[in-house]
Design a protein around this motif. Structure first.
Motif, PDB file in Angstrom:
ATOM      1  N   PRO A 103     -18.900  -3.093  -5.088  1.00  0.00           N
ATOM      2  CA  PRO A 103     -19.305  -3.122  -3.872  1.00  0.00           C
ATOM      3  C   PRO A 103     -20.714  -3.825  -3.916  1.00  0.00           C
ATOM      4  O   PRO A 103     -21.440  -3.621  -4.707  1.00  0.00           O
ATOM      5  CB  PRO A 103     -18.973  -1.700  -3.486  1.00  0.00           C
ATOM      6  N   ASP A 117       0.728  -1.294  -0.010  1.00  0.00           N
ATOM      7  CA  ASP A 117       0.060   0.057   0.101  1.00  0.00           C
ATOM      8  C   ASP A 117       0.961   1.121   0.084  1.00  0.00           C
ATOM      9  O   ASP A 117       0.505   2.311  -0.564  1.00  0.00           O
ATOM     10  CB  ASP A 117      -0.992  -0.042   1.384  1.00  0.00           C
ATOM     11  N   SER A 165      -6.779  -4.921 -11.176  1.00  0.00           N
ATOM     12  CA  SER A 165      -6.782  -3.584 -10.867  1.00  0.00           C
ATOM     13  C   SER A 165      -7.030  -2.609 -12.601  1.00  0.00           C
ATOM     14  O   SER A 165      -7.679  -1.923 -12.728  1.00  0.00           O
ATOM     15  CB  SER A 165      -5.567  -2.766 -10.180  1.00  0.00           C
ATOM     16  N   LEU A 195     -11.156   2.806   2.344  1.00  0.00           N
ATOM     17  CA  LEU A 195     -10.515   1.565   1.637  1.00  0.00           C
ATOM     18  C   LEU A 195     -10.019   0.678   2.596  1.00  0.00           C
ATOM     19  O   LEU A 195      -9.609   1.007   3.606  1.00  0.00           O
ATOM     20  CB  LEU A 195      -9.428   2.071   0.734  1.00  0.00           C
ATOM     21  N   SER A 199     -15.290   4.171  -6.699  1.00  0.00           N
ATOM     22  CA  SER A 199     -16.091   3.409  -5.665  1.00  0.00           C
ATOM     23  C   SER A 199     -16.726   2.196  -6.268  1.00  0.00           C
ATOM     24  O   SER A 199     -17.363   1.282  -5.091  1.00  0.00           O
ATOM     25  CB  SER A 199     -16.986   4.436  -5.060  1.00  0.00           C
ATOM     26  N   ARG A 211     -15.192  -2.061   4.755  1.00  0.00           N
ATOM     27  CA  ARG A 211     -14.489  -1.359   3.717  1.00  0.00           C
ATOM     28  C   ARG A 211     -14.430  -2.144   2.709  1.00  0.00           C
ATOM     29  O   ARG A 211     -14.538  -1.618   1.438  1.00  0.00           O
ATOM     30  CB  ARG A 211     -13.077  -0.907   4.082  1.00  0.00           C
ATOM     31  N   ALA A 212     -14.030  -3.320   2.530  1.00  0.00           N
ATOM     32  CA  ALA A 212     -13.648  -4.107   1.550  1.00  0.00           C
ATOM     33  C   ALA A 212     -15.052  -4.395   0.772  1.00  0.00           C
ATOM     34  O   ALA A 212     -15.172  -4.764  -0.364  1.00  0.00           O
ATOM     35  CB  ALA A 212     -13.144  -5.578   1.892  1.00  0.00           C
ATOM     36  N   TYR A 220      -7.437  -1.727  -2.937  1.00  0.00           N
ATOM     37  CA  TYR A 220      -8.239  -2.588  -2.424  1.00  0.00           C
ATOM     38  C   TYR A 220      -8.013  -3.883  -2.545  1.00  0.00           C
ATOM     39  O   TYR A 220      -8.490  -4.952  -2.257  1.00  0.00           O
ATOM     40  CB  TYR A 220      -9.665  -2.576  -3.391  1.00  0.00           C
ATOM     41  N   GLY A 244     -18.580   0.789  -1.364  1.00  0.00           N
ATOM     42  CA  GLY A 244     -18.163   1.751  -1.922  1.00  0.00           C
ATOM     43  C   GLY A 244     -18.491   3.244  -1.554  1.00  0.00           C
ATOM     44  O   GLY A 244     -19.866   3.189  -1.030  1.00  0.00           O
ATOM     45  N   ASN A 295     -14.123  -2.181  -6.830  1.00  0.00           N
ATOM     46  CA  ASN A 295     -14.173  -3.554  -5.915  1.00  0.00           C
ATOM     47  C   ASN A 295     -15.786  -4.264  -5.915  1.00  0.00           C
ATOM     48  O   ASN A 295     -16.010  -5.156  -5.159  1.00  0.00           O
ATOM     49  CB  ASN A 295     -13.887  -3.539  -4.212  1.00  0.00           C
TER      50      ASN A 295
END
Lengths: 269, 351
Positions: free
Chosen positions: B174, A10, B132, A99, B169, B96-97, B125, B100, B172
């Motif tokens: 969400p 990160d 990504s 995040l 957002s 969080r994972a 993420y 969004g 991932n």
């Protein structure tokens, strides 16, 4: 991924992000390097002739450069605070905090990127210094150690500034506030003048000022002193490298956890 | 309004399948204080998995505070706050994972290109480099940003930045998405485009909590609504249920000069079944009435001789603006301020 590896990954992502900004806004690097050049030339040629009391056998250029190095990188590390305040204002810290990333990564990435900028500044100053008569008289490993001590100290200051940025939250105010601290700290030291010329109270402060130790350490390691110079009377300047490293350790031990904790509850409004 | 709620049982997006109407968001007795100020004073709300909740309220009502708490950015002072069955405090990283967040201001790094912004968020993420990049490309295409992908976000228009922010957002995929005033400050065309994107997401089964000041927006996108004011829930239900709370027809009247309106309010008051609302800087009157066209005729008869100032008059069914004004009571205060001698509508009929 283990948590350490995740934190590192990160932090690398954030460092890259911060360095991209340097690439996109070349003015940043231009001014980060022009002002040190200006300082070197101004002090060398304007004040150089007027500042007396130098140790015998040392030219003002040799005396001056380690001081300029220290002042410039300490100033350079104040950008950490302003950048973090800017990220807060623009809502980027909110994004990062939403995040599932390591809490410390934004601050690690920021301070490491600023360390990189400082390394560039110091390289430019060293080259300018060589042009105006500064020389390194020691070995290559010693020279590297000298630059490392300077950058390490600046890195620790970055973490202090990170906390200031998180608390103050307005980039302009962070800048002004940090000048109020950084200027006395870098001028009430052996940066530009020999300590012997200071009145006694200021002199005591300057002798224990960590900036003096950093400058003394750099002068010792680069060989910008003279065997004819008097031995410093205080422990801090007799052992400047050790004294500097103690300060670095204390600053990091205090401000890394404080800043990371503050980051966890940072809010733009 | 579209019908995303219906499909909630069948659809499951990312993660274990969910049967029936599970609540993706549960908030019970949420309290948040800032010093002496109580921003949220016991908010309760639930959002069924796969549905869209519109969180409505005036500025400062506490909408953003609710969103920030749900998105793990703020710690509640009291109450239960769960997303997908996880406590937002103890399970913050898991929450969080799975979520969004698009805040009120487009949180994009303006020095990075659109592509770099999305790739960075994907990496954070922990999607890995390849995934990504793939997601960044997909989302740029979906949000119509492919042409601008390699330009720094600094050069983007407001609408493009907002799209990039929403794209970030969604990296991932969400299951729960928080949109805090997603169209504030957008021009009408960008707003319409944003509505389409949000409707598509909802149709895809994403649970969405949307805050807005625009009632049209909530009416169009949300399955259910919660209205908050001064940190408390003051109404909840579907758009139709809320409208039913306000009642039947409204007589609406717009005049050229605000000065003539108080007099008209007095003359029309006997026709009102509830407090009249005055808006648009004292130029617009909205009067709850019962009955049909005959009320309109009667109203014009009562205003006889004073109609030259009227630019628009008519009957209409209540919309959410009426609901909002009736619930928050702001308009009633305005009427009182404009006309300090105003009496309650019930006694006005005796004159």
């Amino acid at each position: 991924m283990s948590s350490l590896a995740a934190t590192l990954s990160d932090s690398v992502v954030i460092t890259k992000r911060n360095l991209i900004k340097v690439k996109r806004v070349p003015d940043l690097i231009v001014f980060a390097t022009l002002s040190p050049i200006m300082f070197v030339l101004l002090f060398r040629y304007v004040f150089g002739g007027a500042i007396g009391g130098l140790p015998p056998g040392v030219s003002y250029a040799e005396f001056l450069l380690p001081g300029i190095f220290a002042q410039t990188i300490v100033l350079g590390s104040t950008t950490t605070g302003a950048s973090i305040a800017e990220d807060l204002q623009k809502g980027l810290i909110d994004r990062f905090r939403s995040l599932p990333m390591a809490r410390s990564a934004v601050l690690v990435g920021r301070t490491v990127a600023d360390l990189g900028l400082n390394a560039i500044s110091i390289a430019v100053m060293a080259l300018t210094g060589l042009v105006v008569g500064w020389r390194i008289h020691s070995s290559v490993p010693e020279a590297i150690a000298g630059f490392a001590v300077l950058l390490l100290f600046a890195y620790a200051i970055s973490w202090f500034m990170a906390l200031v940025g998180l608390l103050v939250r307005v980039p302009e105010v962070v800048n002004n506030a940090s000048f109020m601290v950084i200027f006395p700290l870098t001028f009430l030291a052996n940066t530009f003048v020999p300590l012997e010329s200071l009145p006694s109270v200021l002199r005591t402060f300057a002798e224990w000022n960590p900036v003096s130790a950093v400058v003394q350490a750099a002068r010792d390691v680069f060989g910008n002193t003279s065997p004819l110079a008097p031995t410093p009377e205080v422990w801090s300047l007799q052992n400047p490298v050790l004294y500097t490293l103690i300060w670095v350790g204390v600053i990091l031990a205090v401000f890394v956890p404080l800043s990371v904790r503050r980051f966890g509850s940072a809010a733009s409004r | 309004m579209h019908a995303t709620g219906k499909s909630a049982g069948e659809l499951s997006v990312g993660g274990p399948s969910v049967r029936g109407m599970t609540d993706a968001i549960v908030v019970e007795g949420l309290v948040k204080r800032y010093g002496a100020t109580t921003a949220l004073d016991g908010v309760d709300l639930t959002v069924a998995e796969g549905s869209v909740l519109g969180l409505l309220g005036p500025n400062g009502a506490g909408k953003t505070t609710v969103v920030r708490t749900l998105a793990t950015l703020l710690a509640p002072d009291a109450g239960r706050v769960e997303v997908l069955g996880l406590d937002v405090g103890r399970g913050a990283d898991q929450v969080r994972a799975a979520i969004g967040l698009t805040g009120q201001y487009a949180a994009v790094d303006e020095y990075l290109t659109g592509y770099e912004n999305l790739e960075m968020v994907g990496r954070l993420y922990r999607l890995g480099k390849a995934e990504s990049r793939r997601r960044a490309g997909e989302l740029l295409e979906r949000f119509d940003l492919t042409d601008a992908a390699n330009r720094p976000a600094k050069t983007y228009s407001g609408g493009m930045r907002r799209r990039l922010d929403i794209a970030a957002s969604l990296i991932n995929r969400p299951r729960v998405l928080f949109l805090d005033e997603p169209t504030t400050g957008l021009d009408p065309r960008s707003r319409l485009a944003m509505w389409e994107f949000i409707a598509e997401l909802a149709d895809g089964g994403t649970t969405i909590l949307l805050t807005t000041q625009y009632l049209e927006e909530a009416d169009r996108l949300a399955d259910r609504m919660v209205v908050i004011d001064r940190g408390r829930v003051i109404a909840r239900g579907t758009a139709d249920e809320l409208k039913a709370q306000v009642g039947g027809q409204r007589l609406e009247l717009t005049v050229t000069d605000a000065a003539v309106l108080p007099g008209m309010v007095e003359r029309l008051r006997p026709l009102a079944v509830d407090e009249p609302n005055v808006g648009d800087q004292g130029r617009r009157l909205s009067l709850p009435v019962s009955g049909g066209a005959e009320v309109l005729v009667e109203a014009l008869r009562r205003l006889d001789g004073g109609t030259a100032q009227i630019v628009d008059v008519g009957l209409r069914r209540p919309d959410l603006d009426d609901v909002f004004l009736a619930l928050t009571g702001r308009a009633a205060e305005e009427v009182a301020a404009d006309d300090p001698t105003a009496e309650p509508a019930t006694t006005g009929g005796a004159r």
